[in-house]
Design a protein around this motif. Structure first.
Motif, PDB file in Angstrom:
ATOM      1  N   ARG A  36       0.838  -1.209   0.000  1.00  0.00           N
ATOM      2  CA  ARG A  36       0.000   0.000   0.000  1.00  0.00           C
ATOM      3  C   ARG A  36       0.868   1.252   0.000  1.00  0.00           C
ATOM      4  O   ARG A  36       1.747   1.383   0.836  1.00  0.00           O
ATOM      5  CB  ARG A  36      -0.878  -0.010   1.253  1.00  0.00           C
ATOM      6  N   GLU A  37       0.616   2.160  -0.927  1.00  0.00           N
ATOM      7  CA  GLU A  37       1.308   3.459  -0.959  1.00  0.00           C
ATOM      8  C   GLU A  37       0.274   4.556  -0.805  1.00  0.00           C
ATOM      9  O   GLU A  37      -0.724   4.575  -1.532  1.00  0.00           O
ATOM     10  CB  GLU A  37       2.019   3.673  -2.299  1.00  0.00           C
ATOM     11  N   LYS A  38       0.544   5.481   0.092  1.00  0.00           N
ATOM     12  CA  LYS A  38      -0.453   6.479   0.454  1.00  0.00           C
ATOM     13  C   LYS A  38       0.146   7.874   0.319  1.00  0.00           C
ATOM     14  O   LYS A  38       1.191   8.165   0.897  1.00  0.00           O
ATOM     15  CB  LYS A  38      -0.836   6.208   1.918  1.00  0.00           C
ATOM     16  N   ARG A  39      -0.535   8.721  -0.458  1.00  0.00           N
ATOM     17  CA  ARG A  39      -0.103  10.120  -0.580  1.00  0.00           C
ATOM     18  C   ARG A  39      -1.111  11.007   0.147  1.00  0.00           C
ATOM     19  O   ARG A  39      -2.293  11.024  -0.209  1.00  0.00           O
ATOM     20  CB  ARG A  39      -0.023  10.538  -2.052  1.00  0.00           C
ATOM     21  N   ALA A  40      -0.635  11.751   1.132  1.00  0.00           N
ATOM     22  CA  ALA A  40      -1.516  12.566   1.971  1.00  0.00           C
ATOM     23  C   ALA A  40      -1.783  13.914   1.295  1.00  0.00           C
ATOM     24  O   ALA A  40      -1.131  14.916   1.587  1.00  0.00           O
ATOM     25  CB  ALA A  40      -0.900  12.745   3.351  1.00  0.00           C
ATOM     26  N   LEU A  41      -2.757  13.925   0.383  1.00  0.00           N
ATOM     27  CA  LEU A  41      -3.052  15.147  -0.378  1.00  0.00           C
ATOM     28  C   LEU A  41      -3.626  16.243   0.514  1.00  0.00           C
ATOM     29  O   LEU A  41      -3.288  17.419   0.368  1.00  0.00           O
ATOM     30  CB  LEU A  41      -4.056  14.847  -1.501  1.00  0.00           C
ATOM     31  N   GLY A  42      -4.520  15.863   1.421  1.00  0.00           N
ATOM     32  CA  GLY A  42      -5.146  16.861   2.293  1.00  0.00           C
ATOM     33  C   GLY A  42      -4.113  17.576   3.160  1.00  0.00           C
ATOM     34  O   GLY A  42      -4.123  18.804   3.272  1.00  0.00           O
ATOM     35  N   ASP A  43      -3.200  16.803   3.740  1.00  0.00           N
ATOM     36  CA  ASP A  43      -2.132  17.417   4.548  1.00  0.00           C
ATOM     37  C   ASP A  43      -1.290  18.371   3.697  1.00  0.00           C
ATOM     38  O   ASP A  43      -0.948  19.476   4.133  1.00  0.00           O
ATOM     39  CB  ASP A  43      -1.216  16.330   5.121  1.00  0.00           C
ATOM     40  N   ALA A  44      -0.947  17.926   2.480  1.00  0.00           N
ATOM     41  CA  ALA A  44      -0.095  18.758   1.615  1.00  0.00           C
ATOM     42  C   ALA A  44      -0.783  20.063   1.254  1.00  0.00           C
ATOM     43  O   ALA A  44      -0.122  21.073   0.996  1.00  0.00           O
ATOM     44  CB  ALA A  44       0.270  17.989   0.350  1.00  0.00           C
ATOM     45  N   LEU A  45      -2.116  20.045   1.251  1.00  0.00           N
ATOM     46  CA  LEU A  45      -2.897  21.243   0.912  1.00  0.00           C
ATOM     47  C   LEU A  45      -3.332  22.014   2.160  1.00  0.00           C
ATOM     48  O   LEU A  45      -4.148  22.929   2.079  1.00  0.00           O
ATOM     49  CB  LEU A  45      -4.112  20.846   0.070  1.00  0.00           C
ATOM     50  N   LYS A  46      -2.777  21.618   3.326  1.00  0.00           N
ATOM     51  CA  LYS A  46      -2.996  22.328   4.596  1.00  0.00           C
ATOM     52  C   LYS A  46      -4.421  22.200   5.129  1.00  0.00           C
ATOM     53  O   LYS A  46      -4.901  23.068   5.873  1.00  0.00           O
ATOM     54  CB  LYS A  46      -2.634  23.829   4.486  1.00  0.00           C
ATOM     55  N   LEU A  47      -5.104  21.137   4.749  1.00  0.00           N
ATOM     56  CA  LEU A  47      -6.431  20.883   5.311  1.00  0.00           C
ATOM     57  C   LEU A  47      -6.267  20.173   6.652  1.00  0.00           C
ATOM     58  O   LEU A  47      -5.374  19.336   6.822  1.00  0.00           O
ATOM     59  CB  LEU A  47      -7.264  20.031   4.358  1.00  0.00           C
ATOM     60  N   THR A  48      -7.147  20.502   7.601  1.00  0.00           N
ATOM     61  CA  THR A  48      -7.026  19.926   8.943  1.00  0.00           C
ATOM     62  C   THR A  48      -8.307  19.248   9.420  1.00  0.00           C
ATOM     63  O   THR A  48      -8.264  18.471  10.373  1.00  0.00           O
ATOM     64  CB  THR A  48      -6.683  21.025   9.978  1.00  0.00           C
ATOM     65  N   GLN A  49      -9.454  19.539   8.783  1.00  0.00           N
ATOM     66  CA  GLN A  49     -10.731  19.033   9.302  1.00  0.00           C
ATOM     67  C   GLN A  49     -11.030  17.623   8.829  1.00  0.00           C
ATOM     68  O   GLN A  49     -11.777  16.884   9.461  1.00  0.00           O
ATOM     69  CB  GLN A  49     -11.852  19.989   8.919  1.00  0.00           C
ATOM     70  N   PHE A  50     -10.489  17.279   7.663  1.00  0.00           N
ATOM     71  CA  PHE A  50     -10.570  15.903   7.176  1.00  0.00           C
ATOM     72  C   PHE A  50      -9.271  15.587   6.441  1.00  0.00           C
ATOM     73  O   PHE A  50      -8.570  16.485   5.962  1.00  0.00           O
ATOM     74  CB  PHE A  50     -11.798  15.671   6.275  1.00  0.00           C
ATOM     75  N   GLY A  51      -8.950  14.294   6.386  1.00  0.00           N
ATOM     76  CA  GLY A  51      -7.790  13.837   5.632  1.00  0.00           C
ATOM     77  C   GLY A  51      -8.239  13.330   4.277  1.00  0.00           C
ATOM     78  O   GLY A  51      -9.343  12.797   4.140  1.00  0.00           O
ATOM     79  N   VAL A  52      -7.406  13.523   3.263  1.00  0.00           N
ATOM     80  CA  VAL A  52      -7.647  12.955   1.929  1.00  0.00           C
ATOM     81  C   VAL A  52      -6.356  12.273   1.494  1.00  0.00           C
ATOM     82  O   VAL A  52      -5.314  12.934   1.404  1.00  0.00           O
ATOM     83  CB  VAL A  52      -8.011  14.023   0.886  1.00  0.00           C
TER      84      VAL A  52
END
Lengths: 161, 161
Positions: A36-52
């Motif tokens: 499994r490879e996971k890219r944390a797009l939400g974190d990279a875009l500075k979102l904090t209320q949900f993860g993507v």
């Protein structure tokens, strides 16, 4: 390559996000997640209320141990290939363009397995509750989130080493 | 066709979800959104903490009036075709596989325009705060969410008819 948000940038191409490989589960429960490879797009875009996360699942790999969340909604959308969704109801093949959702507190564990011979790609979205418990369905483990970190225990509360 | 969740089903094919066409903005602000079709996947899957919509944008159509959210994070992922993201920084073409994110409270309005000659398809995800204010950048309007319903006012608070 320029990293997202270096200049307050609000968009990204996921290839610019370094993937995280494998799992933080205590051994041996992480072994089925090795592909499994996971890219944390939400974190990279500075979102904090949900993860993507943008997730690539190699043939044979699992998304997670089968689990359900006490406090956090979860959503997945299949982008490429196909995955097998496993719940209490059994197995269901989800192909590209199909979606699934798991409301917080619904005690029906789920996970995805790539039973095909090609990589599968999907998006997963999950709320970011301050505290959380993810209950595993098929193994003796609960993942508890406290202060942003996960702690893994047996169901009787004893910690894993 | 069987509707999702009729039997507690946790997955769906988006073709089973009836799209909502156009906008609830007061006239004339909804006109540029006439070519927008939105399928509420998250609602269909009984999620309540965030919304997930599958959106088709016809050539020439807009996603929204350009706006930013006071309390809710927002995320988009382009699935097919291309859209033009408009922010204070200008225009940026997002092609299939690219993503964008808009943290709550960041006062930089955004929207998407399909400037191509083919339909564009994207996912949008947004937190479901109890109350919210969406501030429009280019027109004299604020959308306020109160008790789950949107009310549209001028920036001085006077309601639209």
């Amino acid at each position: 390559m320029e990293k997202p948000n270096e200049k307050g940038q609000c968009w990204l191409d996921p290839v610019s996000v370094t993937p995280r490989v494998g799992s933080i589960y205590p051994a041996p429960f992480g072994a089925p997640l090795a592909g499994r490879e996971k890219r944390a797009l939400g974190d990279a875009l500075k979102l904090t209320q949900f993860g993507v996360n943008l997730v690539t699942l190699a043939p044979g790999s699992w998304s997670f141990q089968r689990h359900w969340h006490a406090k956090e909604d979860e959503f997945i959308y299949v982008l490429q290939g196909e995955v097998t969704l496993v719940t209490n109801a059994g197995q269901k093949t989800l192909t590209a363009g199909m979606a699934a959702g798991f409301p917080a507190g619904k005690a029906d564990g789920h996970h995805l397995i790539n039973q095909s011979d090609k990589p599968a790609l999907y998006l997963e979205v999950g709320t970011r509750a301050v505290s959380e418990e993810a209950h595993c369905s098929d193994i003796d483990m609960i993942a508890r989130k406290e202060g942003g970190r996960f702690v893994f225990t047996h169901k009787n509360g004893d910690p894993y080493p």
